[in-house]
Write a protein that holds these residues in place. Structure first.
Motif, mmCIF file in Angstrom:
data_model
loop_
_atom_site.group_PDB
_atom_site.id
_atom_site.type_symbol
_atom_site.label_atom_id
_atom_site.label_comp_id
_atom_site.label_asym_id
_atom_site.label_seq_id
_atom_site.Cartn_x
_atom_site.Cartn_y
_atom_site.Cartn_z
ATOM 1 N N GLY A 90 0.813 -1.242 0.039
ATOM 2 C CA GLY A 90 0.041 -0.119 0.098
ATOM 3 C C GLY A 90 0.790 1.216 -0.099
ATOM 4 N N TYR A 91 2.182 1.302 -0.185
ATOM 5 C CA TYR A 91 2.868 2.387 -0.295
ATOM 6 C C TYR A 91 2.666 2.981 -1.531
ATOM 7 C CZ TYR A 91 4.613 0.962 4.235
ATOM 8 O OH TYR A 91 4.646 0.933 5.621
ATOM 9 N N THR A 92 3.100 4.374 -1.556
ATOM 10 C CA THR A 92 3.012 5.496 -2.795
ATOM 11 C C THR A 92 4.412 6.002 -2.885
ATOM 12 O OG1 THR A 92 0.481 5.981 -2.551
ATOM 13 C CG2 THR A 92 2.126 7.480 -3.903
ATOM 14 N N VAL A 93 4.930 5.729 -4.166
ATOM 15 C CA VAL A 93 6.401 6.249 -4.297
ATOM 16 C C VAL A 93 6.195 7.423 -5.387
ATOM 17 C CG1 VAL A 93 8.771 5.946 -5.067
ATOM 18 C CG2 VAL A 93 7.481 4.120 -3.922
ATOM 19 N N ALA A 94 6.802 8.629 -5.059
ATOM 20 C CA ALA A 94 6.665 9.599 -6.248
ATOM 21 C C ALA A 94 8.177 10.046 -6.615
ATOM 22 C CB ALA A 94 5.871 11.067 -5.438
ATOM 23 N N ALA A 95 8.243 10.515 -7.694
ATOM 24 C CA ALA A 95 9.503 11.116 -8.285
ATOM 25 C C ALA A 95 9.132 12.402 -8.874
ATOM 26 C CB ALA A 95 10.227 10.234 -9.169
ATOM 27 N N ALA A 109 0.271 12.143 0.481
ATOM 28 C CA ALA A 109 0.114 11.779 -0.867
ATOM 29 C C ALA A 109 -0.905 12.380 -1.394
ATOM 30 C CB ALA A 109 -0.156 10.154 -0.811
ATOM 31 N N SER A 110 -2.310 12.864 -0.710
ATOM 32 C CA SER A 110 -3.049 13.538 -1.382
ATOM 33 C C SER A 110 -2.686 15.044 -1.858
ATOM 34 C CB SER A 110 -4.217 13.507 -0.326
ATOM 35 O OG SER A 110 -3.938 14.323 0.739
ATOM 36 N N SER A 111 -1.470 15.175 -1.121
ATOM 37 C CA SER A 111 -1.172 16.800 -1.502
ATOM 38 C C SER A 111 -0.268 16.694 -2.736
ATOM 39 C CB SER A 111 -0.435 17.283 -0.393
ATOM 40 O OG SER A 111 0.912 16.596 -0.078
ATOM 41 N N LEU A 112 0.122 15.676 -3.217
ATOM 42 C CA LEU A 112 0.923 15.882 -4.613
ATOM 43 C C LEU A 112 0.061 16.285 -5.694
ATOM 44 C CD1 LEU A 112 2.440 12.060 -4.464
ATOM 45 C CD2 LEU A 112 3.493 14.174 -4.135
ATOM 46 N N SER A 113 -1.088 16.285 -5.857
ATOM 47 C CA SER A 113 -2.005 16.776 -6.970
ATOM 48 C C SER A 113 -1.722 18.261 -6.933
ATOM 49 C CB SER A 113 -3.216 16.522 -6.708
ATOM 50 O OG SER A 113 -3.917 17.034 -5.490
ATOM 51 N N TYR A 131 7.613 14.119 -13.890
ATOM 52 C CA TYR A 131 6.946 13.600 -12.541
ATOM 53 C C TYR A 131 6.462 12.143 -12.955
ATOM 54 C CZ TYR A 131 3.427 13.281 -8.892
ATOM 55 O OH TYR A 131 2.803 12.501 -7.913
ATOM 56 N N GLY A 132 6.367 11.337 -11.602
ATOM 57 C CA GLY A 132 5.908 10.217 -12.025
ATOM 58 C C GLY A 132 5.456 9.569 -10.309
ATOM 59 N N VAL A 133 4.591 8.674 -10.424
ATOM 60 C CA VAL A 133 4.049 8.182 -9.255
ATOM 61 C C VAL A 133 3.748 6.563 -9.385
ATOM 62 C CG1 VAL A 133 1.763 8.715 -9.319
ATOM 63 C CG2 VAL A 133 2.514 8.309 -7.042
ATOM 64 N N VAL A 147 8.946 3.042 -11.484
ATOM 65 C CA VAL A 147 7.957 4.314 -11.390
ATOM 66 C C VAL A 147 8.156 4.916 -12.776
ATOM 67 C CG1 VAL A 147 7.335 6.518 -10.198
ATOM 68 C CG2 VAL A 147 8.169 4.676 -8.989
ATOM 69 N N PRO A 148 7.035 4.915 -13.702
ATOM 70 C CA PRO A 148 7.145 5.647 -14.801
ATOM 71 C C PRO A 148 7.181 7.138 -14.632
ATOM 72 C CG PRO A 148 4.940 4.818 -14.386
ATOM 73 C CD PRO A 148 5.822 4.228 -13.505
#
Length: 329
Positions: A90-95, A109-113, A131-133, A147-148
């Motif tokens: 259930g983890y989220t990875v952002a780049a 994670a919700s603030s990434l938008s 950017y990718g997630v 992560v694309p």
């Protein structure tokens, strides 16, 4: 699709927990090494070479299943190690790549938008923001996590211009550029609050955007001859679906314009840059493989002309495919 991937390698090394997480979120942490694996696609901007996938600033953030920031950092010399939980889903990875934004400042994670990008903040046309997630990630020892990453920008390309004007006038190319250019985008590639440059015509005074959107030059093109130097330009998504050429400014299609003199009179050959959805989309390339000129153009760069005087077709491909075509005017 031409994308870059984040490769996450998992060596075994325990470390401390982040106080933002509940105990179940961070049990069994390991030190994860993150590295970027991307092919080196070479392109050119006008007559200069450069790599569109230069990675000058790479940030990575990991968010727990509850959505809290779990770990974050910046890559140095192509590598980064972060302490994150393993064997838990259930983890989220952002780049975030080549951006002045501070990814660590997005604590959920919700603030990434809320991440925004400006074309003017790109270091240059050879280090484009990306950017990718990856969602619902489970980190496993010895396995990889990809992560694309896609670009905020769209690319507009013209490869060839042919003079087939039967009266054989003096025909001199004076420049190629984009007009009605948006330079703002959010992480989903939507131009939620477009910031427009080059409104209705080329503006040399808008120096911040000129390096992405224009090439001014002189080339005398004889009858039957071809100008075959590819030109590449960059802009952000344009959500406009209904076009206008009104002299009073309002949002309208982005256009690629070829400017030329025809027996000493300046004419313009504009091409609307829209794909199958009648919009210009981010991370997409729009390619005019050939423009064939057969007569006078428009007297206004923002007013399309009859295709009786020029022909073309547009191909959308690579990155994501927007169009590829040839045109005849």
């Amino acid at each position: 699709m031409n994308i870059k991937t984040l490769i996450c390698l998992l060596p075994v090394l325990a470390s401390a927990c982040n106080s933002q997480l509940v105990p179940g979120d961070y049990a069994g942490r390991e030190l994860i090494e993150f590295s970027l694996d991307c092919s080196s696609v070479q392109v050119s901007k006008a007559t200069s070479s450069g790599a569109e996938n230069v990675l000058s600033n790479v940030q990575i953030a990991v968010y727990s299943p509850a959505g809290f920031l779990c770990a974050s950092g910046r890559m140095s010399a192509g590598s980064l190690s972060l302490s994150v939980p393993v064997e838990s889903a259930g983890y989220t990875v952002a780049a975030l790549v080549n951006s002045p934004e501070n990814l660590e400042g997005y604590s959920s994670a919700s603030s990434l938008s809320g991440i925004k990008s400006s074309l003017l903040d790109n270091t240059d046309a050879n280090a484009l923001e990306m950017y990718g997630v990856a969602s619902n990630v489970t980190f496993h020892k010895g396995e990889t996590c990809t992560v694309p990453v896609t670009r905020f920008a769209a690319k507009v390309e013209i490869d060839k211009i042919v003079n087939m004007i039967p009266t054989k006038p003096e025909f001199i190319l004076k420049g190629i550029y984009l007009i009605n250019v948006n330079t703002a985008s959010d992480v989903s590639g939507n131009a939620t609050s477009p910031v427009w440059y080059q409104k209705r015509r080329f503006a040399s005074s808008e120096t911040n955007v000129v390096k992405y959107t224009s090439d001014i030059f002189t080339s005398n093109l004889a009858y039957g001859a071809s100008y075959s130097t590819p030109h590449y330009f960059y802009c952000y998504a344009n959500p406009t679906t209904v076009d206008t050429s009104s002299p009073t400014w309002s949002p309208r299609f982005t256009r690629l314009v070829v400017e030329a003199t025809y027996n000493g009179i300046t004419y313009y050959y504009p091409v609307n840059i829209v794909g199958s959805q009648n919009t210009l989309e981010s991370a997409t390339s729009y390619i005019i493989t050939q423009m064939t000129v057969t007569g006078p153009g428009s007297t206004d760069p923002d007013v399309p002309i009859s295709k009786g005087n020029a022909s073309f077709s547009i191909t959308v491909k690579d990155w994501l495919t927007g169009f590829s075509q040839t045109v005849t005017y």
